[in-house]
Design a protein around this motif. Structure first.
Motif, mmCIF file in Angstrom:
data_model
loop_
_atom_site.group_PDB
_atom_site.id
_atom_site.type_symbol
_atom_site.label_atom_id
_atom_site.label_comp_id
_atom_site.label_asym_id
_atom_site.label_seq_id
_atom_site.Cartn_x
_atom_site.Cartn_y
_atom_site.Cartn_z
ATOM 1 N N UNK A 26 0.816 -1.209 0.000
ATOM 2 C CA UNK A 26 0.000 0.000 0.000
ATOM 3 C C UNK A 26 0.853 1.263 0.000
ATOM 4 N N UNK A 27 2.130 1.130 0.242
ATOM 5 C CA UNK A 27 3.007 2.292 0.216
ATOM 6 C C UNK A 27 2.713 3.282 1.320
ATOM 7 N N UNK A 28 2.492 2.798 2.552
ATOM 8 C CA UNK A 28 2.212 3.700 3.666
ATOM 9 C C UNK A 28 3.345 4.708 3.827
ATOM 10 N N UNK A 29 2.990 5.966 3.985
ATOM 11 C CA UNK A 29 3.944 7.064 4.033
ATOM 12 C C UNK A 29 4.233 7.483 5.468
ATOM 13 N N UNK A 30 5.506 7.621 5.816
ATOM 14 C CA UNK A 30 5.839 8.189 7.124
ATOM 15 C C UNK A 30 5.426 9.661 7.136
ATOM 16 N N UNK A 54 -5.460 8.153 3.215
ATOM 17 C CA UNK A 54 -4.153 7.577 2.919
ATOM 18 C C UNK A 54 -3.627 6.735 4.084
ATOM 19 N N UNK A 55 -2.989 5.596 3.784
ATOM 20 C CA UNK A 55 -2.312 4.823 4.834
ATOM 21 C C UNK A 55 -1.006 5.518 5.207
ATOM 22 N N UNK A 56 -0.767 5.673 6.498
ATOM 23 C CA UNK A 56 0.414 6.380 6.956
ATOM 24 C C UNK A 56 1.068 5.615 8.093
ATOM 25 N N UNK A 57 2.306 5.986 8.373
ATOM 26 C CA UNK A 57 3.044 5.418 9.493
ATOM 27 C C UNK A 57 3.430 6.536 10.449
ATOM 28 N N UNK A 59 5.334 7.644 14.402
ATOM 29 C CA UNK A 59 6.561 7.258 15.103
ATOM 30 C C UNK A 59 6.476 5.848 15.682
ATOM 31 N N UNK A 60 7.540 5.079 15.517
ATOM 32 C CA UNK A 60 7.526 3.686 15.922
ATOM 33 C C UNK A 60 6.960 2.785 14.847
ATOM 34 N N UNK A 61 6.779 3.356 13.618
ATOM 35 C CA UNK A 61 6.205 2.621 12.488
ATOM 36 C C UNK A 61 4.792 2.126 12.802
ATOM 37 N N UNK A 62 4.074 2.880 13.606
ATOM 38 C CA UNK A 62 2.705 2.527 13.964
ATOM 39 C C UNK A 62 1.772 2.915 12.819
ATOM 40 N N UNK A 63 0.912 1.993 12.355
ATOM 41 C CA UNK A 63 0.041 2.278 11.223
ATOM 42 C C UNK A 63 -1.185 3.087 11.613
ATOM 43 N N UNK A 64 -1.660 3.909 10.696
ATOM 44 C CA UNK A 64 -2.883 4.682 10.887
ATOM 45 C C UNK A 64 -3.384 5.094 9.515
ATOM 46 N N UNK A 65 -4.545 5.733 9.479
ATOM 47 C CA UNK A 65 -5.106 6.278 8.250
ATOM 48 C C UNK A 65 -5.226 7.786 8.413
ATOM 49 N N UNK A 66 -4.860 8.516 7.380
ATOM 50 C CA UNK A 66 -4.935 9.976 7.430
ATOM 51 C C UNK A 66 -6.030 10.435 6.471
ATOM 52 N N UNK A 67 -7.008 11.185 7.007
ATOM 53 C CA UNK A 67 -8.158 11.621 6.224
ATOM 54 C C UNK A 67 -7.864 12.987 5.625
#
Length: 470
Positions: A26-30, A54-57, A59-67
């Motif tokens: 998915x190419x999650x972006x820091x 968008x899928x994002x990362x 700090x700590x490479x923790x995944x989340x979604x950014x609206x």
């Protein structure tokens, strides 16, 4: 709202677990560190690659979604049946030293509550805020604006962030909360220190909690016409801990957001020739100007997080139950689907996301508007020829995904002596000018006592905020 440090110690001790939806495919972006220094460029890149969500990362490479989308942000904000504020349903667990804990660790606050519990807590807050004398608030804004301007009027120069925008809100808010005037500026300095993420952020948080705890004790013994007393007596039956937590959260949110609103508006007045000409020419009122700023530079760029109650599709993404989504307030405000031309004025349009929406919409937004509107209007009346001082320090902004904070705003104007004083309060000029404002430095004793305590860690803000010069 800003995300202050939690008052209690972190409780999560399990390493973060990667959400299956956030695979490398998915190419999650820091979106922290260097990636967050140019947020608008980041919005464009995320939108181009992933659409409105968008899928994002973190700090700590923790995944989340950014609206990113305006409509998608409103969808999340306005449907609590699908999106929870309770972080305890998160499908990610954090280590005890995670810098994300300040914005995700559950606390007994309305921002983490749903349903009946949210209704109970929000009723106490909104009913108490509704008891503020709005005319009285504006009177004190005028009073403190005159006091602050008198402090630098003779010099012909001032930093309108440190000398004005960071001081005016806390002076007015402290009075409404029931806090003694001599504690106002030290409290404001501690709040800003917390949110800036300095090495002393945790000590400052302890100082703020101490002020609110003492306020609680004082008002339980001698109630008054103030927010602390009204929260204590409200029929919702808040516990002492709940009162302290909501006082703390309210002062941080109100002070930080109002400070940023005042500073960002003053910056636009001093640096945008079209804005200044429009304002002085009468085609744009100051409330219109504030609205423009809340579209273009909202006080807080990212709102409180939400967690999916079930598997759901948002935008073009499949969100799993327990996933965290971050509300992109600033990103939604520049969504090309609703603002294809960002240079077009938005006067009178309050569809921005600056104060969120739905059941968690900011309950004190009119108070922040009143402080900014009246304070800036009074300042410009006192300093009609104020302009950016381009002979000294350059304007500096701390930009991040969370907010764009103005660090300084050097200004110059014609020096003059103290002007008209608090006539709206009926106070004589001599009496008012004879009462100097307290120093802004927090009392050393509470901070020093915490500085050597075990377990002190730096705030997560220090990892997200980076200074850049404009």
């Amino acid at each position: 709202m800003p995300f202050p440090e939690p008052a209690g110690p972190p409780t999560a001790t399990v390493p973060p677990t990667q959400c299956p939806a956030h695979t490398g495919a998915l190419g999650a972006q820091r979106i922290y560190g260097p990636e967050a220094r140019k947020p608008h460029a980041l919005y464009e890149r995320l939108r181009k690659e992933h659409g409105q969500v968008a899928p994002v990362l973190l700090p700590g490479e923790v995944p989340a979604w950014f609206v990113l989308g305006h409509r998608e942000n409103l969808e999340v904000m306005r449907t609590p049946s699908l999106w929870s504020c309770d972080s305890r349903i998160w499908n990610v667990q954090l280590t005890g030293d995670s810098p994300l804990l300040p914005i995700t660790a559950w606390q007994p606050l309305l921002v983490f509550a749903d349903g009946e519990e949210h209704a109970r807590l929000r009723a106490a807050v909104t009913d108490s805020l509704a008891r503020f004398n709005r005319h009285g608030v504006r009177r004190y804004v005028v009073r403190y604006t005159h006091q602050l301007v008198d402090g630098f009027a003779k010099a012909g120069r001032a930093d309108l962030v440190s000398d004005f925008a960071e001081k005016l809100p806390i002076l007015v808010l402290a009075r409404q909360f029931g806090i003694a005037e001599e504690d106002a500026l030290p409290l404001g300095a501690a709040v800003r220190d917390m949110v800036k993420g300095t090495p002393t952020a945790l000590q400052s948080n302890t100082y703020v909690v101490g002020i609110m705890s003492e306020l609680l004790k004082r008002k339980k013994g001698k109630p008054g016409d103030d927010l602390a007393s009204w929260l204590l007596s409200h029929e919702s039956g808040l516990t002492d801990d709940e009162v302290v937590e909501h006082l703390r959260h309210a002062i941080v949110a109100a002070h930080e957001n109002t400070t940023n609103l005042v500073a960002n508006t003053l910056k636009m007045v001093l640096t945008d020739r079209r804005f200044r000409a429009s304002l002085s020419g009468g085609s744009m009122t100051l409330p219109d100007a504030l609205e423009q700023v809340m579209w273009d530079a909202p006080p807080l760029a990212v709102g409180a997080c939400r967690w999916a109650r079930q598997d759901i599709r948002l935008g073009e993404q499949d969100i799993k139950a327990g996933d965290m989504v971050m509300l992109g307030l600033a990103a939604g405000n520049v969504d090309p689907e609703i603002r294809p031309d960002l240079t077009a004025p938005v006067h009178g349009n309050r569809a921005h996301l600056a104060f969120s929406s739905g059941p968690h919409e900011c309950p004190g937004q009119d108070i922040g508007r009143a402080i900014a509107d009246t304070g800036i209007d009074t300042l410009l009346a006192r300093l009609p020829d104020v302009q950016l001082d381009d002979t000294g320090d350059e304007v500096q902004v701390t930009s991040s995904l969370v907010s764009s904070r103005l660090n300084n705003l050097p200004a110059r104007f014609t020096p003059h002596s103290a002007g008209p004083r608090n006539h709206l309060l009926g106070e004589p000029a001599v009496a008012a000018s004879a009462q100097p404002l307290p120093q802004a430095t927090p009392a050393a004793e509470p901070v020093a006592s915490v500085a050597t305590s075990p377990g002190t860690r730096s705030s997560w803000w220090s990892g997200l905020f980076r200074r850049r010069t404009h």
